[in-house]
Design an enzyme around this catalytic site. Structure first.
Site, PDB file in Angstrom:
ATOM      1  CB  CYS A  94      36.154  50.297  25.427  1.00  0.00           C
ATOM      2  SG  CYS A  94      34.990  49.240  24.560  1.00  0.00           S
ATOM      3  CB  CYS A  99      37.963  50.082  41.410  1.00  0.00           C
ATOM      4  SG  CYS A  99      37.346  49.540  39.805  1.00  0.00           S
ATOM      5  CB  CYS A 147      33.529  47.652  42.654  1.00  0.00           C
ATOM      6  SG  CYS A 147      35.181  47.594  41.985  1.00  0.00           S
ATOM      7  NE  ARG A 182      44.555  32.853  61.589  1.00  0.00           N
ATOM      8  CZ  ARG A 182      44.892  32.983  62.854  1.00  0.00           C
ATOM      9  NH1 ARG A 182      45.604  32.048  63.446  1.00  0.00           N
ATOM     10  NH2 ARG A 182      44.518  34.031  63.531  1.00  0.00           N
ATOM     11  NE  ARG A 221      34.859  41.821  48.443  1.00  0.00           N
ATOM     12  CZ  ARG A 221      34.151  42.798  47.886  1.00  0.00           C
ATOM     13  NH1 ARG A 221      33.895  42.777  46.610  1.00  0.00           N
ATOM     14  NH2 ARG A 221      33.696  43.797  48.605  1.00  0.00           N
ATOM     15  N   GLY A 232      42.462  41.249  53.493  1.00  0.00           N
ATOM     16  CA  GLY A 232      41.926  40.761  54.760  1.00  0.00           C
ATOM     17  C   GLY A 232      40.919  41.682  55.412  1.00  0.00           C
ATOM     18  CD  GLU A 241      38.761  39.495  52.551  1.00  0.00           C
ATOM     19  OE1 GLU A 241      39.343  38.699  51.817  1.00  0.00           O
ATOM     20  OE2 GLU A 241      39.207  39.852  53.663  1.00  0.00           O
TER      21      GLU A 241
HETATM   22  S1  FES Z   1      33.569  50.468  40.283  1.00  0.00           S
HETATM   23 FE1  FES Z   1      35.082  48.955  40.067  1.00  0.00          FE
HETATM   24  S2  FES Z   1      34.402  47.879  38.353  1.00  0.00           S
HETATM   25 FE2  FES Z   1      32.774  49.247  38.725  1.00  0.00          FE
HETATM   26  S1  FES Z   2      33.650  46.046  25.595  1.00  0.00           S
HETATM   27 FE1  FES Z   2      35.407  47.019  24.881  1.00  0.00          FE
HETATM   28  S2  FES Z   2      36.848  46.612  26.401  1.00  0.00           S
HETATM   29 FE2  FES Z   2      35.167  45.411  26.996  1.00  0.00          FE
END
Ligand code: FES
Ligand code: FES
Ligand SMILES: Cc1cc2nc3c(=O)[nH]c(=O)nc-3n(C[C@H](O)[C@H](O)[C@H](O)COP(=O)(O)OP(=O)(O)OC[C@H]3O[C@@H](n4cnc5c(N)ncnc54)[C@H](O)[C@@H]3O)c2cc1C
Length: 1364
Positions: free
Chosen positions: A56, A118, A167, A915, A947, A1121, A1297
């Protein structure tokens, strides 16, 4: 310009240059809430709401009209109150640049360095970096080379030290940041889309998106606000209950009013960061903003010390403490400042005040660093009550009654070195020593300490050694209300010459003094830290003087003391001090292939720039439709109980609450269903009985998310457990009560060989050894979220962040009791999934749909982090018992495992666990392998895929067994690994049907290549030398292989070519940050270019992959997967083949007519001639080749600090076989990101529950994922291109993974280091050096490691010296 002293009733500020004026506002509103709900600037993300993640972060700029200067600071908008931004300007990532006006070079470099997956963390990262750049430009450092900034590489890394990314693994982010630094070495920057091989540094620099200094590009404080801020500074808006006293007198009057006791609840606020810890759910009548009382923000320096006003921020205090006074800097102040730099993160320190910190320490027993450090140096505080000022020592203040709400902390005074020395009336030639310490899970990236300490001593040389004339020892944050002085130890030391015996006596006293209160976690560890730190402080002085006199160096000069300490510090092995960079150079070796161009190219991730600028739309960024309501879950806190009632103290419902939805609201014909997998379903809401803590009981629906959250928290649930029996909370209880989920026989793995025979061949046996493994939380940066919008004719559109829209679709239809064609589930992108949004996101979407269905209004939810953590389930905990037989050379002949998997309350995907586990466990040739695996049903939240589910645990189990065998035989563990490596024949036996061709078994090649590229053998020798020469640091190194089977599944695709030649693609797979869309785009461009006409080389730019829509493309399945990218690519290839076939006759015709054909013309003609330009396919993999094996290996080297248990990953070298990678940059990102997530699992992340099974690690304070300072310092990754794999999609293999499993190498390296520590400990205790088996828990956190290295290792060391 004269400043007009007036008040304004409206709140005026700017966001990205736009003016905002509010005549009324709720004073408890945070800046984040305002930005996200009342502006179009959605780049500001909510991820934790407690200052712990950086998603944020915004730049907050203030203007000082007197100085005509703008101050710019990164702050966390989730903690900043809206009222406090009056007169300020806010810059978000959109404000830096965007797709319309042009991206900022920060955005472009983040994209080009592949630093966004992401994308949920990316805007916050960009603003954190931007803030560092802006402030570096303000320094008077020399002008940097063109295109670079005044930032240093260290500052660039530090800028994002408090920002979490789940990520990427941070390495590419660090590169993007460092690319701006004046002192950057281009060689150190990793793979990116700007450079070509072999270019010079100058060319490289010129290819980076040009940076010309932030001030040139962005005005952080608009001119109009400069004019207005003359009047808007002093907001005093009675109707808003937000008060801004301008002078101390005004403030006094307000406090006096308060003293009169008129019953109003008022709160003094400055940074409001305290609410990050003490979640402030109480409403106040009055907020008194301290920021405009200038007396409180003064910093005064004189010969006696420094007086810091209560509202001075920690960042400013650091600067002030580092400033020279009369041309001299003060060592003591410097060290205090260095310590303060480890508090929280930059964006918290920029708004957190010193006063706020001390008040929290005093009143709420907050484990403060500042209080401890200032206590050690004898600071005093100035307290104002009404008009009365009182000076107290910090110690008195802390020990006194809690500061009441009518009193104010005015300032704190820290004595300087000179003043302290005078006060000590020290010996001539004496020297003041001061050090501070803290042991925390992350060195710099925002973590509260297990214990902190600060020590000051006045010392001088005497003929017999170093005389300590005075000493002050402060310890805090160890589970004590306030920091304390260890007086007995001080008295014992003071006035004496330091000897081993004295030090031993002192550490014994400290151990007796520093005793955490009942209920504190790891009390013995914390006490041992106190001992370690005291030892660390005093040890360099023990016997030093004597040695120096013996050497004939008489004379107690300062320089001599300096030299002694320096020598001792250099020679000893306590570890590094000072600001070293987090990361040293890293190498990435990737081979791109042009065979299927543009498939194989490391192109930039699709959408990376809009992710960086914050324009990428996540579910919670979709503007709320009219009349939208917001939901929050009420969950159970009991594992097994009847629900008597879910109620509110107030009746009717709390303000703003529209309804409380429960299972009773499920419409006739509908079902109480919340999830579905092939193994079964789970309830949406508990019915009469709750069966696990964290279970959804009801769904509060209110006007805003905040109201819904507060109302959910305020609900009172009455339980009744009478005659219900006890819940099943452990796997042992599940076994006793035969509580299991059935594993379908086709999923139960097959045993290999004859265990009894294998055991009979064994020369040694380990019988019934046990391992326990805990859970792990996904910590996707975007928590679970959904928006349900009722549509005409009893239809429902649900926007959801999930990995399986198809399943959610079915569940919602069944819950509402309406046909599936009435439901549409849309997913554009997911802010991190890691398996947690495959099944666990479905009830969230379903609850919204149910509420929307009942109330006929749109309903959305964005789960707060705490609820998300409580309900998520996470990775499967398990208990493993094994028996293994082996020969004297380490060759294992038989292994049997009994595995009890804790699956929680519902089947979810748990029956696949056996499995999955066996798939990776078979990576070694165990001779014979037998097992009994039970999937236990317990009264816990349902565990789900995370994951590498089961695979990572199994990889660990395999290594634990190998380690155990090696230790038992006292042979090198690498030798045991080598002895048990698969030949192709044994591989074929263990992996019947999926081992592929012998040439595809690349692991032996990788294994040897890695030994060479990582200089494994040489480093083993170097480490041996290091360990011999160092008593308090030990290194370990480990090389680990992985084999990871994956299965490719059926997936749909659809490709349509529009009139202008642009292409739109739909696939079953969801973009989770793993680069699925990027690979799909590449595949589309490649496959369509088979038409062979002009212009197809530009096809990549013409392809757009669009959101998943469960009605538009059915049978989308799961994105899980690791194989969904390749399956989606193959589906798209089939579509493109159809289109090429349809276009071919026309193309031939046009070619005959025109000689050459251009793509755009071909497509236009095709439209005119009614060629069907939309093709769908459903890729169904060939049953015989759908499963295949992935290979990789890693060498990790760690260093363990024996005093604190801290493990530093010095270096990791990974080699991973991606087949013929479709996009080496994307695959590299997956490999690095997975590895770091694995480090989290093995070393850091504790996902704990209470005795009822309710999750208690419920936020960023207690759950520590890796940050940039905890990843490998040197991180080398090679993506091997192993050529043709006929049965794979364009020869590519999975990367999502399997690389996570490689992180077990870090754990194994830690074991190696601990072994050395234990060997040494035994030698100190004069015990024989025989093997003592030990197990290193997962995660191997600092306390766990220290415990194994010896909580009493200091004592034992000293005892040994004494006994000589
Ligand atoms: S790119 Fe997904 S949390 Fe940083
Ligand atoms: S520091 Fe503000 S949302 Fe995590
Ligand atoms: C993510 C995070 C990590 C942190 N990590 C650490 C850490 O590692 N070590 C550490 O020591 N601290 C840490 N902190 C604590 C941080 O230092 C404090 O939250 C901060 O200093 C409080 O200052 P503030 O101005 O925000 O206070 P506020 O939140 O505005 O106020 C805090 C409390 O003090 C009262 N108050 C504030 N000023 C005064 C005053 N002058 N007189 C009387 N009452 C007053 C307020 O009414 C309120 O009750 C961390 C905080 C966060 C959010």
């Amino acid at each position: 310009m004269d400043q007009t002293e007036s008040t304004a009733s409206n709140l005026i500020f700017a966001v990205n240059g736009a003016r905002f004026e509010l005549s009324s506002f709720d004073p408890s509103t945070t800046l984040l809430e305002f930005l996200r709900t009342r502006t179009r600037f959605k780049s500001v993300k909510l991820s934790c709401g407690e200052g712990g993640c950086g998603a944020c972060v915004v730049l907050l700029s203030k203007y000082d009209p007197t100085l005509g200067q703008v101050e710019d600071h990164a702050v966390s908008s989730c903690l900043t109150l809206l009222g406090s931004v009056n007169g300020c300007s806010i810059t978000t990532s959109e404000g830096l640049g965007n797709s319309k006006d042009g991206f900022h070079p920060i955005h472009q470099r983040f994209a080009g360095f592949h630093a966004s997956q992401c994308g949920f963390c990316t805007p916050g990262m960009c603003v954190s970096l931007f803030s560092a750049l802006v402030n570096a430009e303000k320094t008077n450092r020399p002008e940097p080379p063109l295109g670079l900034s005044k930032l240093t590489t260290w500052e660039a890394e530090k800028a994002i030290a408090g920002n979490l990314c789940r990520c990427t693994g941070y390495r590419p982010i660090a590169d993007a940041c460092k690319s701006f630094a004046a002192n950057v070495d281009m060689e150190d920057l990793g793979i990116n889309s700007f450079w070509r091989k072999g270019e010079t540094d100058e060319v490289k620099l010129s290819r980076l998106p040009f940076y010309s200094g932030p001030k040139n590009q962005i005005c952080t404080y608009p001119e109009f606000l400069k004019g207005e801020c003359q009047t808007v500074m002093h907001l005093d808006s009675k109707q808003n209950s937000w008060h801004c006293p301008r002078t101390i007198e005004e403030l006094q009057s307000m406090l006096e009013l308060h003293m009169a006791g008129n019953g109003t609840r008022s709160k003094l606020v400055f940074g409001n960061t305290g609410t990050g810890y003490y979640k402030d759910e109480q409403d106040y009548d009055k907020y008194i903003d301290l920021r405009h009382v200038s007396q409180l923000s003064l910093i005064r320096r004189d010969h006696a010390g420094i007086e810091i006003g209560a509202t001075v921020t920690i960042s400013k205090a650091i600067l002030a403490l580092k400033e020279e006074f009369k041309g001299e800097s003060d060592m003591l102040f410097h060290k205090i400042a260095d310590h303060m730099e480890k508090i929280a993160s930059g964006f918290v320190r920029n708004s957190a005040s010193v006063g706020g910190n001390l008040v929290m320490a005093q009143r709420n027993y907050f484990p403060s660093d500042i209080a401890t450090v200032l206590l050690a140096v004898g600071s005093t505080v100035n307290i104002m009550t009404g008009r009365r000022h009182e000076k107290l020592s910090l110690e008195e203040f802390l020990a006194g009654p809690p500061l009441d709400s009518r009193s104010l902390l005015f300032s704190v005074h820290i004595p300087c070195m000179g003043a302290i020395q005078n006060g000590f009336s020290a010996e001539t030639g004496s020297r003041l020593l001061f050090e501070t310490y803290r042991a925390a899970p992350r060195p710099l990236g925002n973590a509260l300490p297990f214990l902190n300490a600060a020590f000051m001593a006045d010392v001088s040389f005497s003929k017999t050694g170093v005389l300590v004339s005075k000493i002050q020892l402060a310890f805090g944050a160890y589970g004590t209300k306030h920091p304390i002085r260890a007086r007995k130890a001080e008295e014992c030391i003071a006035g004496n010459v330091l000897t081993v015996a004295l030090l031993y006596e002192a550490v014994t006293l400290v151990r007796e003094t520093v005793i955490p209160e009942d209920g504190t976690s790891r009390p013995a560890y914390r006490s041992s830290l106190a001992v370690s730190f005291l030892f660390r402080f005093l040890w360099p002085l023990v016997d030093s003087g004597a040695q120096i006199f013996k050497d004939g160096l008489d004379g107690c000069t300062d320089a001599l003391m300096e030299r002694t300490l320096a020598l001792k510090n250099d020679n000893n092995d306590f570890g590094r001090i000072g600001n070293l960079e987090f990361l040293s150079s890293a190498k990435q070796l990737v081979e791109s292939s042009r065979e299927y161009n543009p498939v194989g190219e490391p192109i930039t991730k699709s959408g990376a720039a809009i992710q960086a600028s914050g324009e990428a739309v996540f579910v919670d960024d979709i503007p709320s439709p009219t009349d939208c309501l917001h939901g929050a879950f009420i969950y159970s806190t009991k594992p097994l109980a009847r629900i008597k009632d879910v109620n509110y103290k107030s009746d009717p419902l709390p303000d703003g609450v529209a309804d409380v939805i429960s299972f009773r609201d499920i419409p006739g014909g509908g079902e109480n269903i919340g999830t579905k997998s092939i193994f079964g379903t789970e309830l949406l809401f508990a019915d009469d009985c709750t069966t696990y803590a964290g279970q959804r009981l009801a769904f509060v629906v209110a006007e805003t998310q905040k109201r819904a959250d507060v109302a959910a928290g305020a609900a009172v649930v009455s339980y009744d457990t009478e005659s219900l029996g006890s819940p099943i909370l452990t796997v042992e209880e599940a076994v006793e009560r035969s509580s299991f989920f059935e594993v379908p026989s086709f999923l139960y793995p097959t045993q290999v060989g004859d265990f009894s025979k294998g055991m009979a061949e064994a020369e040694h046996k380990i019988l019934s050894a046990e391992i326990k493994l805990g859970s792990q939380y996904y910590f996707y940066m975007e928590t679970q979220t959904a928006l349900a919008v009722p549509d005409e004719d009893n239809c429902m559109v649900v926007y959801s962040s999930l990995q399986s829209p198809e399943n959610a679709h079915t569940v919602i239809a069944r819950c509402l009791g309406i046909p599936e064609h009435n439901i549409r589930v849309i997913t554009r992108r997911v802010g991190g999934g890691f398996g947690g949004k495959a099944i666990r996101a479905i009830p969230v979407a379903t609850a919204c749909a149910l509420a929307a269905h009942k109330l006929r209004r749109p309903v959305r939810i964005y789960l707060n982090r705490k609820t998300d953590m409580i309900m998520a389930g996470g990775r499967h905990p398990m208990k493993i018992t094994y028996s293994v037989g082996f020969k004297s050379n380490g060759k294992i002949t038989a292994l049997h495992l009994d595995i009890l998997i804790n699956a929680g309350i519902s089947a979810d995907i748990s029956p696949i666990m056996p499995r999955n586990m066996l798939g990776t466990l078979k990576k070694y040739d165990w001779g014979a392998l037998s097992f009994d695996i039970k999937v236990c049903k317990t009264n816990h939240s349902s565990k789900s895929a995370m994951r590498a589910p089961g695979e990572v645990q199994a990889s660990f189990i395999a290594e634990a067994i190998i380690e155990h065998v090696a230790s038992t035989l006292s042979i090198d563990v690498d030798v045991v690994r080598n002895h048990n490596f698969h030949s192709f024949d044994s591989l074929n036996l263990f992996y019947e049907g999926c081992a592929g061709e012998p040439t595809e078994y690349t692991l032996p090649f990788i294994w040897d290549k890695l030994a060479m590229s990582s200089s494994f053998d040489q480093r083993i020798q170097m480490i041996k030398c290091f360990n011999t020469g160092n008593s308090w640091r030990k290194k370990g190194i480990s090389r680990v292989p992985i084999v990871h089977p994956v299965q490719i599944r059926a997936t749909p695709g659809k490709v349509s070519i529009l009139k202008d030649g642009s292409v739109v693609v739909e696939v079953g797979g969801i973009e989770l940050g793993q680069g699925l869309w990027t690979k799909v785009k590449q595949m589309t461009a490649f496959a369509l270019s088979a038409i062979q006409c002009h212009g197809t080389d530009e096809l990549l730019e013409k392809v757009r992959v669009i959101q998943a829509d469960s009605l538009s493309l059915i049978q989308g399945g799961f994105t899980a997967g690791s194989t969904t990218s390749e399956a989606s690519c193959e589906a798209v290839r089939l579509c493109c083949n159809i289109l090429v076939e349809r276009l071919a006759p026309l193309k031939r015709k046009l070619q005959e007519q025109m000689g050459s054909v251009v793509w755009d013309i071909l497509i236009l003609q095709a439209h005119l001639q009614a060629v069907n330009l939309s093709a769908s396919s459903y890729f169904v993999p060939d049953f015989t080749s759908m499963e295949y094996l992935n290979y990789g290996a890693a060498v990790s080297e760690v260093e363990v600090n024996l005093l604190t248990g801290e493990t530093t990953v010095l270096r990791a070298d990974l080699i991973y076989d991606c087949g013929q990678s479709m996009n080496p940059a994307v695959d590299l990102g997956q490999i690095e990101g997975a590895f770091v997530q694995g480090i989290g699992f093995f070393m850091l992340e504790e996902y704990l529950t209470n005795s009822d099974g309710l999750v208690v690690s419920e936020g960023t304070w207690t759950y520590k994922i890796p940050t940039i300072d905890t990843i490998p310092k040197q991180f080398n990754v090679e993506v091997v291109n192993s050529g043709h794999h006929q049965k794979r999609v364009l020869s590519s293999k999975a990367s999502g993974e399997p690389p996570l499993l490689l992180a077990v190498s870090v754990h194994c390296a830690t074991i190696a280091a601990i072994k050395e520590a234990r060997k040494q400990l035994r030698s100190w205790s004069a015990l024989e050096e025989s093997y003592l088996p030990f197990q290193l828990e997962v995660p191997a956190t600092m306390p766990v490691v220290k415990e194994l290295c010896g909580l009493d290792n200091v004592d034992r060391y000293l005892q040994r010296l004494l006994s000589r």
